[in-house]
Write a protein that holds these residues in place. Structure first.
Motif, PDB file in Angstrom:
ATOM      1  N   ARG A 118      -6.735  22.514 -11.643  1.00 36.34           N
ATOM      2  CA  ARG A 118      -6.300  21.970 -10.355  1.00 36.34           C
ATOM      3  C   ARG A 118      -4.943  21.288 -10.449  1.00 36.34           C
ATOM      4  O   ARG A 118      -4.291  21.051  -9.447  1.00 36.34           O
ATOM      5  CB  ARG A 118      -7.318  20.936  -9.844  1.00 36.34           C
ATOM      6  N   ASP A 172       0.807  -1.212   0.000  1.00 35.80           N
ATOM      7  CA  ASP A 172       0.000   0.000   0.000  1.00 35.80           C
ATOM      8  C   ASP A 172       0.849   1.275   0.000  1.00 35.80           C
ATOM      9  O   ASP A 172       0.756   2.074  -0.926  1.00 35.80           O
ATOM     10  CB  ASP A 172      -0.939  -0.003   1.206  1.00 35.80           C
ATOM     11  N   ARG A 173       1.690   1.471   1.017  1.00 39.18           N
ATOM     12  CA  ARG A 173       2.407   2.757   1.099  1.00 39.18           C
ATOM     13  C   ARG A 173       3.657   2.675   1.971  1.00 39.18           C
ATOM     14  O   ARG A 173       3.806   1.768   2.786  1.00 39.18           O
ATOM     15  CB  ARG A 173       1.476   3.832   1.661  1.00 39.18           C
ATOM     16  N   LYS A 200       2.621   6.128  -2.322  1.00 41.31           N
ATOM     17  CA  LYS A 200       1.547   5.155  -2.452  1.00 41.31           C
ATOM     18  C   LYS A 200       1.720   4.413  -3.777  1.00 41.31           C
ATOM     19  O   LYS A 200       2.086   5.029  -4.782  1.00 41.31           O
ATOM     20  CB  LYS A 200       0.198   5.890  -2.443  1.00 41.31           C
ATOM     21  N   PHE A 201       1.448   3.113  -3.777  1.00 37.87           N
ATOM     22  CA  PHE A 201       1.764   2.308  -4.953  1.00 37.87           C
ATOM     23  C   PHE A 201       0.517   1.907  -5.714  1.00 37.87           C
ATOM     24  O   PHE A 201      -0.348   1.212  -5.187  1.00 37.87           O
ATOM     25  CB  PHE A 201       2.581   1.091  -4.544  1.00 37.87           C
ATOM     26  N   ILE A 202       0.417   2.390  -6.950  1.00 38.12           N
ATOM     27  CA  ILE A 202      -0.743   2.121  -7.789  1.00 38.12           C
ATOM     28  C   ILE A 202      -0.228   1.681  -9.151  1.00 38.12           C
ATOM     29  O   ILE A 202       0.328   2.478  -9.901  1.00 38.12           O
ATOM     30  CB  ILE A 202      -1.612   3.382  -7.929  1.00 38.12           C
ATOM     31  N   SER A 203      -0.380   0.402  -9.460  1.00 39.29           N
ATOM     32  CA  SER A 203       0.223  -0.076 -10.703  1.00 39.29           C
ATOM     33  C   SER A 203      -0.690   0.119 -11.904  1.00 39.29           C
ATOM     34  O   SER A 203      -0.225   0.319 -13.010  1.00 39.29           O
ATOM     35  CB  SER A 203       0.609  -1.547 -10.551  1.00 39.29           C
ATOM     36  N   ALA A 214      -7.746   7.746 -11.633  1.00 41.01           N
ATOM     37  CA  ALA A 214      -8.855   7.967 -10.696  1.00 41.01           C
ATOM     38  C   ALA A 214      -8.346   8.515  -9.367  1.00 41.01           C
ATOM     39  O   ALA A 214      -8.956   9.411  -8.783  1.00 41.01           O
ATOM     40  CB  ALA A 214      -9.618   6.665 -10.473  1.00 41.01           C
ATOM     41  N   ALA A 215      -7.204   7.994  -8.900  1.00 45.13           N
ATOM     42  CA  ALA A 215      -6.675   8.425  -7.608  1.00 45.13           C
ATOM     43  C   ALA A 215      -6.248   9.891  -7.647  1.00 45.13           C
ATOM     44  O   ALA A 215      -6.437  10.628  -6.681  1.00 45.13           O
ATOM     45  CB  ALA A 215      -5.507   7.539  -7.190  1.00 45.13           C
ATOM     46  N   MET A 228      -7.558  12.152  -9.730  1.00 43.38           N
ATOM     47  CA  MET A 228      -8.802  12.912  -9.882  1.00 43.38           C
ATOM     48  C   MET A 228      -9.578  12.989  -8.572  1.00 43.38           C
ATOM     49  O   MET A 228     -10.225  13.988  -8.274  1.00 43.38           O
ATOM     50  CB  MET A 228      -9.674  12.261 -10.961  1.00 43.38           C
ATOM     51  N   ALA A 229      -9.540  11.914  -7.785  1.00 46.06           N
ATOM     52  CA  ALA A 229     -10.304  11.886  -6.540  1.00 46.06           C
ATOM     53  C   ALA A 229      -9.583  12.623  -5.415  1.00 46.06           C
ATOM     54  O   ALA A 229     -10.114  12.762  -4.320  1.00 46.06           O
ATOM     55  CB  ALA A 229     -10.560  10.434  -6.123  1.00 46.06           C
ATOM     56  N   GLY A 230      -8.342  13.076  -5.679  1.00 50.20           N
ATOM     57  CA  GLY A 230      -7.607  13.808  -4.660  1.00 50.20           C
ATOM     58  C   GLY A 230      -6.936  12.901  -3.639  1.00 50.20           C
ATOM     59  O   GLY A 230      -6.496  13.366  -2.593  1.00 50.20           O
ATOM     60  N   ASP A 231      -6.843  11.601  -3.924  1.00 49.32           N
ATOM     61  CA  ASP A 231      -6.140  10.702  -3.005  1.00 49.32           C
ATOM     62  C   ASP A 231      -4.635  10.928  -3.071  1.00 49.32           C
ATOM     63  O   ASP A 231      -3.917  10.623  -2.135  1.00 49.32           O
ATOM     64  CB  ASP A 231      -6.398   9.231  -3.382  1.00 49.32           C
ATOM     65  N   THR A 259      -5.355   3.149 -15.027  1.00 51.36           N
ATOM     66  CA  THR A 259      -6.701   3.702 -14.830  1.00 51.36           C
ATOM     67  C   THR A 259      -6.919   4.076 -13.367  1.00 51.36           C
ATOM     68  O   THR A 259      -7.496   5.120 -13.048  1.00 51.36           O
ATOM     69  CB  THR A 259      -7.776   2.693 -15.252  1.00 51.36           C
ATOM     70  N   ALA A 260      -6.440   3.219 -12.490  1.00 53.59           N
ATOM     71  CA  ALA A 260      -6.561   3.500 -11.057  1.00 53.59           C
ATOM     72  C   ALA A 260      -5.741   4.729 -10.688  1.00 53.59           C
ATOM     73  O   ALA A 260      -6.156   5.533  -9.852  1.00 53.59           O
ATOM     74  CB  ALA A 260      -6.117   2.288 -10.242  1.00 53.59           C
TER      75      ALA A 260
END
Lengths: 491, 315
Positions: free
Chosen positions: A250, A190-191, A213-216, A223-224, A226-229, A219-220
């Motif tokens: 932004r 996760d992080r 933070k790890f997002i492979s 989204a992350a 755009m969602a401000g995560d 598309t995710a």
């Protein structure tokens, strides 16, 4: 009532202002999770992307544009014969566990990396060093077998950072360095969280906490953001989404250069690529701009040799292998392949290879070279292409800084054995005079382009996305790093 | 009942031995060396050899297989090549995400599916029944990762009610953990619920046609009473089978959903370990999943016996 609401509004504004000024944390997106956090025991770029310049420091370091800067060494002197370097180390530096940093730690770190049985992935950085001695706590001497002009930049690599004998064994999971941030926690999968090192010897960073933070999945990742995560994604995996971020106030899109020469490598040791005419035919068949536009959505700079365009010693040699399908066909005929031939194109997972490979294959087909695409994973690529040299063509990006020296290696995977390059590289190491070095580097670029060892496609761009209120992120990627020391939120 | 359980148990143990052999030796043939992967493009062959020795990859496959199996029997799953941490710890970390997610999705799907299935069956041929059939058909057809992305776009990007993904850890509180698992669980549950509702409906319709239901009605029970007291229980066998299969699928097959929501679950661990050739991790996690699947099948077999007394007697 009106007065009350005004007062309330005032309070809210003050609160909001305070909150904005206090923001000192940041969440950074990365596509790959580092396997461990010890930069001296693994080649994974993700390790350095977390710890380089943040947790660990070397004697020297790379700056935002690739310049070599002093880090734990304040200054240095070279003996007239070039065989002895004396480094003056910084005083008052301590590791995150409280132990003081001394010249003995440098001796330990370098001896460990050079030792027989060492698992340092860039052991060759230390080639030519015969002895490392601590003269006193803050003075270090490095003795060399032959002059080594690249020493300062070699010592700036993440693989040459200084570790402490007390904590070196545990660095894989609990890294302890001398840097401006200390390791806080790692939730695997996760992080990873770093916090400011309040005892740092230099200027303390503005950020109090950095989360990677790890997002492979691309598309995710989109989204992350755009969602401000996430606050920033320095190497954004989906170039097709960049236009959308660019249109959104932004966000800011940060495009810079990397050390990644993306090449169509050829197996020089095997027919038909052992014939220089065939290799030139392949190079002339490729329309680099079409590959950049089609595979990378326009991000990337065409290259004509194995050298980064942002380097001062760079020479534009793209004209030597300009797109010319007619010439390509003529060269093929001359080499005895008037009808073309068939070969394989092995592609590792990154999108530059998979997308670029499709375009390259169709361009090669247009001149009569029948290409069969073979998609492989990295582990397979390493075994089949890199180690067993069982391939015809492959596309890969060489992301190590200043790595034209690989063309002087005897057993490297593209199988060229070039005594001229070896002589050039020996000459390069023997001098630390900048003019001379530049001349040699130019000669090396020309040699590699003339021999057409590979077809050179483009320099990989670094395209990242960040919250528009963040300042101080590196635009370029002179080494694999996310240096957080100068990053801050705008007031 | 005891003999029935014993024979089931022996077949469980045999399946595990065969599975361990298959997993280990299949991974042996896959090309790729973990040491070469870790050291990258610049490492010399000597460095790679040194790392192979350090990782214990020099030993022959039979020796390593025996070491692995005997380690597992004592709860020692070995140490990951790339992460350099004990595999047991990594699995424990990841299962804290995967297991609650699977259970949550299963609970959600069962809670939706059973009432919907029963409701549709009891109104066979009505507009409501047709509506349920149509909706569940759609639910089966929609790929769960697409539905997941849709959920993210609506609830995370537009409404900002949820994070787009990630998992804060149970340390952050039960509520924060459940919140992070809500969207993934819904995405996983929807297709499962659709399948389950259809199975429930058709199983119930089959039972409703049986003689004993007619007898029950003849004895004066209303249609609803006959349904509740006699039909539903008898229709549960096929439903239990599907629930058992679904649980295994949800535990092991959530990998795509874990990727969409970047959750640190078992699926992503295996995926990453495969690409890095971290064979110890792959072997141990796959073995664990096989064990879970076999165990669930075993429990479902026992549940059959509990639901249907006829199965308890030897044939």
């Amino acid at each position: 009532m009106k007065r009350l609401s005004l007062a309330l509004a005032g309070c809210l504004m003050v609160l909001a202002g305070a909150a904005a000024a206090q923001r000192s944390d940041i969440t950074i997106g990365m596509q790959l999770e580092p396997p461990n956090l010890d930069p001296t025991a693994g080649a994974a770029a993700a390790i350095d992307e977390v710890v380089y310049a943040n947790v660990f420091e070397g004697l020297t370091r790379f700056g935002p544009d690739g310049e070599v800067l002093p880090a734990l060494a304040e200054s240095w002197e070279i003996a007239p014969d070039g065989l002895s370097w004396v480094f003056n180390l910084r005083e008052g530096v301590s590791f995150h566990d409280g132990l003081p940093f001394t010249a003995e730690d440098v001796v330990f770190s370098f001896d460990r990396a050079m030792a027989e049985g060492s698992t340092n992935a860039q052991k060759q950085l230390f080639d030519g060093i015969n002895e490392v001695t601590a003269i006193d706590d803050t003075t270090l001497e490095i003795g060399l077998d032959v002059p080594k002009g690249s020493l300062l930049s070699n010592l700036a690599w993440g693989d040459a950072v200084i570790v402490s004998p007390a904590s070196a064994e545990g660095n894989a999971t609990n890294p302890i360095g001398t840097g401006p941030f200390r390791f806080s926690q790692w939730v695997q999968g996760d992080r990873i969280e770093l916090v400011r090192n309040e005892e740092y010897w230099g200027e303390k960073p503005a950020l109090g906490k950095v989360t990677f933070k790890f997002i492979s999945d691309p598309t995710a990742a989109f989204a992350a953001m755009m969602a401000g995560d996430l606050d920033a994604f320095p190497v954004f995996p989906a170039p097709e989404n960049l236009a959308q971020f660019e249109a959104d106030p932004r966000f800011s899109v940060i495009v810079g250069s990397t050390e990644g020469e993306t090449i169509l490598a050829m197996n020089n040791a095997r027919p038909p690529f052992d014939d220089i005419r065939v290799r030139r035919a392949v190079a002339h068949a490729i329309d680099r701009q079409a590959v950049i536009d089609g595979a990378m959505f326009g991000y990337g700079t065409p290259i004509g040799s194995h050298f980064a365009p942002h380097n001062p010693a760079y020479e534009d040699l793209t004209a030597k292998s300009a797109y010319d399908p007619e010439l390509s066909r003529a060269l093929l005929a001359e080499a005895g392949h008037p009808e073309g031939f068939s070969t394989t194109l092995t592609l590792p997972p990154p999108s530059y290879a998979r997308r670029g490979g499709e375009i390259v294959a169709s361009q090669l087909r247009a001149v009569g070279i029948e290409v069969e695409i073979v998609n492989v994973e990295w582990a397979q690529w390493l075994e089949q292409v890199f180690t067993s040299k069982d391939f015809g063509l492959t596309i890969v990006s060489h992301t190590e800084p200043m790595d034209i020296g690989i063309y002087a290696r005897k057993d490297y995977y593209f199988g060229n054995d070039d005594p001229v390059m070896r002589a050039l590289m020996l000459g390069l190491d023997a001098t630390s005079d900048e003019t001379e070095r530049t001349a040699i580097l130019r000669a090396a670029q020309e040699r590699v382009a003339d021999q057409q060892v590979n077809a050179f496609l483009f320099q990989l761009a670094k395209s990242g996305v960040a919250d528009a209120r963040i300042e101080g992120l590196w635009a370029n990627m002179p080494t694999q790093a996310n240096d957080m020391t100068g990053v801050h939120w705008k007031e | 009942m005891f003999r029935y359980a014993l024979t089931r148990f022996v077949s469980l143990a045999l399946s595990l031995v065969v599975a361990s052999l298959l997993i280990f030796f299949m991974l042996e043939i896959v090309p790729g060396d973990p040491a070469a992967y870790m050291l990258g493009l610049n490492a010399s062959p000597e460095t790679v050899a040194a790392l192979r020795t350090e990782l214990g990859l020099d030993a022959g496959p039979v020796v390593r297989y025996l070491g692995w199996v005997s380690g597992m029997l004592t709860g020692d799953f070995g140490t990951s090549y790339t992460y350099r941490t004990p595999v047991a710890e990594m699995i424990l970390d990841r299962i804290q995400v995967s297991l609650p997610l699977a259970l949550l999705a299963l609970a959600l799907s069962t809670l939706i599916a059973l009432p919907v299935g029963i409701w549709a069956a009891s109104r066979r041929g009505s507009l409501a029944d047709a509506g349920v059939m149509g909706a569940t058909q759609l639910g089966v057809a929609v790929p769960n990762f697409w539905f997941a992305m849709l959920l993210v776009l609506v609830f995370a990007v537009q409404l900002r009610w949820f994070s787009a993904g990630g998992f804060p850890g149970w340390d952050a509180g039960l509520l924060a953990g459940l919140k992070a698992l809500t969207l993934p669980a819904i995405a996983l549950a929807l297709p499962q619920a659709s399948i389950l509702a259809r199975v429930m409906r058709s199983a119930l319709l089959d039972t409703l046609g049986e003689d004993f239901i007619r007898t029950a009605r003849a004895k004066g029970l209303t249609r609803g009473q006959a349904l509740r007291r006699h039909a539903v229980r008898n229709a549960l066998i096929p439903v239990l089978t599907i629930i058992g299969l679904q649980f295994s699928f949800l535990l092991a097959g959530a990998i795509i959903i874990e990727n969409v929501f970047f959750l640190p679950g078992l699926g992503r661990l295996v995926f990453q370990a495969i690409s890095q050739r971290d064979l110890v991790v792959v072997e141990s996690v796959v073995m664990l999943l096989v064990f879970a699947v076999i165990l669930v099948t075993f429990l479902v077999d026992l549940a059959y016996a509990a639901v249907d007394p006829r199965l308890r007697r030897p044939h």
